[in-house]
Design a protein around this motif. Structure first.
Motif, PDB file in Angstrom:
ATOM      1  N   LEU A 162       0.842  -1.189   0.000  1.00 59.88           N
ATOM      2  CA  LEU A 162       0.000   0.000   0.000  1.00 59.88           C
ATOM      3  C   LEU A 162       0.880   1.243   0.000  1.00 59.88           C
ATOM      4  O   LEU A 162       1.694   1.434   0.906  1.00 59.88           O
ATOM      5  CB  LEU A 162      -0.915   0.009   1.230  1.00 59.88           C
ATOM      6  CG  LEU A 162      -1.781   1.258   1.404  1.00 59.88           C
ATOM      7  CD1 LEU A 162      -2.850   1.321   0.324  1.00 59.88           C
ATOM      8  CD2 LEU A 162      -2.421   1.286   2.784  1.00 59.88           C
ATOM      9  N   ASP A 163       0.712   2.086  -1.006  1.00 60.18           N
ATOM     10  CA  ASP A 163       1.444   3.351  -1.069  1.00 60.18           C
ATOM     11  C   ASP A 163       0.622   4.410  -0.334  1.00 60.18           C
ATOM     12  O   ASP A 163      -0.127   5.175  -0.938  1.00 60.18           O
ATOM     13  CB  ASP A 163       1.683   3.745  -2.523  1.00 60.18           C
ATOM     14  CG  ASP A 163       2.578   4.988  -2.656  1.00 60.18           C
ATOM     15  OD1 ASP A 163       2.863   5.624  -1.623  1.00 60.18           O
ATOM     16  OD2 ASP A 163       2.953   5.314  -3.794  1.00 60.18           O
ATOM     17  N   VAL A 179      -9.757   2.682   8.679  1.00 52.79           N
ATOM     18  CA  VAL A 179      -9.057   2.913   7.416  1.00 52.79           C
ATOM     19  C   VAL A 179      -8.234   4.195   7.496  1.00 52.79           C
ATOM     20  O   VAL A 179      -7.052   4.225   7.120  1.00 52.79           O
ATOM     21  CB  VAL A 179     -10.059   2.970   6.250  1.00 52.79           C
ATOM     22  CG1 VAL A 179      -9.349   3.357   4.951  1.00 52.79           C
ATOM     23  CG2 VAL A 179     -10.761   1.632   6.078  1.00 52.79           C
ATOM     24  N   MET A 180      -8.839   5.257   7.984  1.00 54.35           N
ATOM     25  CA  MET A 180      -8.118   6.513   8.137  1.00 54.35           C
ATOM     26  C   MET A 180      -6.926   6.365   9.079  1.00 54.35           C
ATOM     27  O   MET A 180      -5.827   6.870   8.814  1.00 54.35           O
ATOM     28  CB  MET A 180      -9.060   7.598   8.663  1.00 54.35           C
ATOM     29  CG  MET A 180     -10.049   8.101   7.645  1.00 54.35           C
ATOM     30  SD  MET A 180      -9.235   8.982   6.302  1.00 54.35           S
ATOM     31  CE  MET A 180     -10.528  10.098   5.782  1.00 54.35           C
ATOM     32  N   ALA A 194     -11.133   2.038  -1.718  1.00 55.45           N
ATOM     33  CA  ALA A 194     -11.782   0.770  -1.360  1.00 55.45           C
ATOM     34  C   ALA A 194     -11.283  -0.400  -2.206  1.00 55.45           C
ATOM     35  O   ALA A 194     -11.474  -1.563  -1.825  1.00 55.45           O
ATOM     36  CB  ALA A 194     -13.293   0.898  -1.486  1.00 55.45           C
ATOM     37  N   ASP A 195     -10.641  -0.125  -3.336  1.00 53.45           N
ATOM     38  CA  ASP A 195     -10.115  -1.186  -4.191  1.00 53.45           C
ATOM     39  C   ASP A 195      -8.738  -1.669  -3.757  1.00 53.45           C
ATOM     40  O   ASP A 195      -8.192  -2.586  -4.376  1.00 53.45           O
ATOM     41  CB  ASP A 195     -10.050  -0.695  -5.647  1.00 53.45           C
ATOM     42  CG  ASP A 195     -11.430  -0.535  -6.267  1.00 53.45           C
ATOM     43  OD1 ASP A 195     -12.357  -1.233  -5.814  1.00 53.45           O
ATOM     44  OD2 ASP A 195     -11.581   0.284  -7.191  1.00 53.45           O
ATOM     45  N   ASP A 210      -9.558  -5.594   5.117  1.00 48.30           N
ATOM     46  CA  ASP A 210     -10.025  -5.848   6.481  1.00 48.30           C
ATOM     47  C   ASP A 210     -10.486  -4.554   7.149  1.00 48.30           C
ATOM     48  O   ASP A 210     -11.478  -4.540   7.890  1.00 48.30           O
ATOM     49  CB  ASP A 210      -8.921  -6.488   7.317  1.00 48.30           C
ATOM     50  CG  ASP A 210      -8.607  -7.908   6.880  1.00 48.30           C
ATOM     51  OD1 ASP A 210      -9.367  -8.467   6.066  1.00 48.30           O
ATOM     52  OD2 ASP A 210      -7.591  -8.452   7.354  1.00 48.30           O
ATOM     53  N   GLY A 211      -9.758  -3.468   6.893  1.00 42.54           N
ATOM     54  CA  GLY A 211     -10.127  -2.184   7.469  1.00 42.54           C
ATOM     55  C   GLY A 211     -11.469  -1.690   6.968  1.00 42.54           C
ATOM     56  O   GLY A 211     -12.279  -1.162   7.736  1.00 42.54           O
TER      57      GLY A 211
END
Length: 249
Positions: free
Chosen positions: A7-8, A79-80, A192-193, A199-200
């Motif tokens: 994840l970037d 997520v944040m 979201a992709d 999981d988040g």
């Protein structure tokens, strides 16, 4: 939460800041002004709290300005918080807690804090949650401490024509800013992709299911903060119903 390394997060934070600036062109100036207010009213903070910190944009700027301060960012969105951890890292202490419930004051380590800030976030709270939040915030801020909120706070509903005018003008200006580029919903849909956040997002959907969100007014905020014992509450800047609200403990 899935914690893969593919994840970037810096890329997503840059996109977040860019789309937020389409809504609020003077966002960086408002961030800087809010931190100036903290400096002028509370002095250099030893402890600073970022309420509803999101991906950490405001907390990161506070940590960069006051390198010796303990900066705590609190949010209920997993997520944040994951983006915040991956971008700003351990320079800020990230706390997973719900500001609409009492337990967050213990989760952030209690008081005293010298200052609390927030940006474009607390308007999501329903008005009935504001008195409790204000009371809990007052309990962790030291006397003379300051709260600065940069957010959309709706105009007084008792003045309906002026309230509608300020809302309409704000929306029209926002629409011009969003004529090109990514908006809030497109950013979330793209994020979201990301497989690393699957999981988040599942946990986020569980937490937010059925949650009532707000659209709180300036009078409701002023009443809640004054009722919680803040000595002075007032608007420092205003563009339509986007305001910098300042409260001194």
């Amino acid at each position: 939460m899935t914690t893969g390394t593919d994840l970037d997060a810096e890329h997503w934070l840059r996109r977040w800041d860019a789309q937020q600036e389409r809504y609020i062109p003077d966002r960086e100036e408002l961030f800087a002004l809010a931190l100036d207010v903290v400096d002028r009213l509370a002095g250099t903070p030893a402890r600073l709290l970022d309420l509803a910190c999101g991906p950490g944009s405001f907390a990161a700027r506070a940590a960069a300005r006051w390198t010796g301060a303990e900066v705590v960012g609190v949010d209920v969105d997993p997520v944040m918080l994951e983006l915040a951890r991956r971008t700003t890292g351990e320079r800020v202490h990230w706390v997973d807690a719900d500001l609409s419930r009492p337990g967050w004051t213990d989760a952030v380590g209690g008081g005293p804090f010298d200052a609390a800030v927030s940006a474009t976030a607390l308007h999501w709270l329903p008005e009935h949650a504001l008195p409790g939040l204000a009371q809990r915030l007052a309990s962790v801020l030291r006397p003379g401490g300051v709260f600065v909120d940069v957010d959309t706070l709706l105009s007084d509903p008792a003045r309906p024509r002026l309230a509608e005018l300020t809302r309409t003008l704000r929306v029209e200006r926002t629409d011009r800013g969003l004529a090109t580029g990514e908006d809030f919903r497109a950013w979330w849909d793209a994020l979201a992709d990301e497989p690393a956040l699957a999981d988040g997002f599942a946990e986020r959907e569980r937490r937010f299911a059925g949650r009532v969100t707000g659209g709180s007014s300036l009078p409701a905020w002023e009443q809640a903060l004054s009722g919680a014992g803040f000595a002075e509450v007032g608007t420092l800047t205003q563009t339509f119903d986007r305001r910098t609200l300042v409260a001194i403990r």
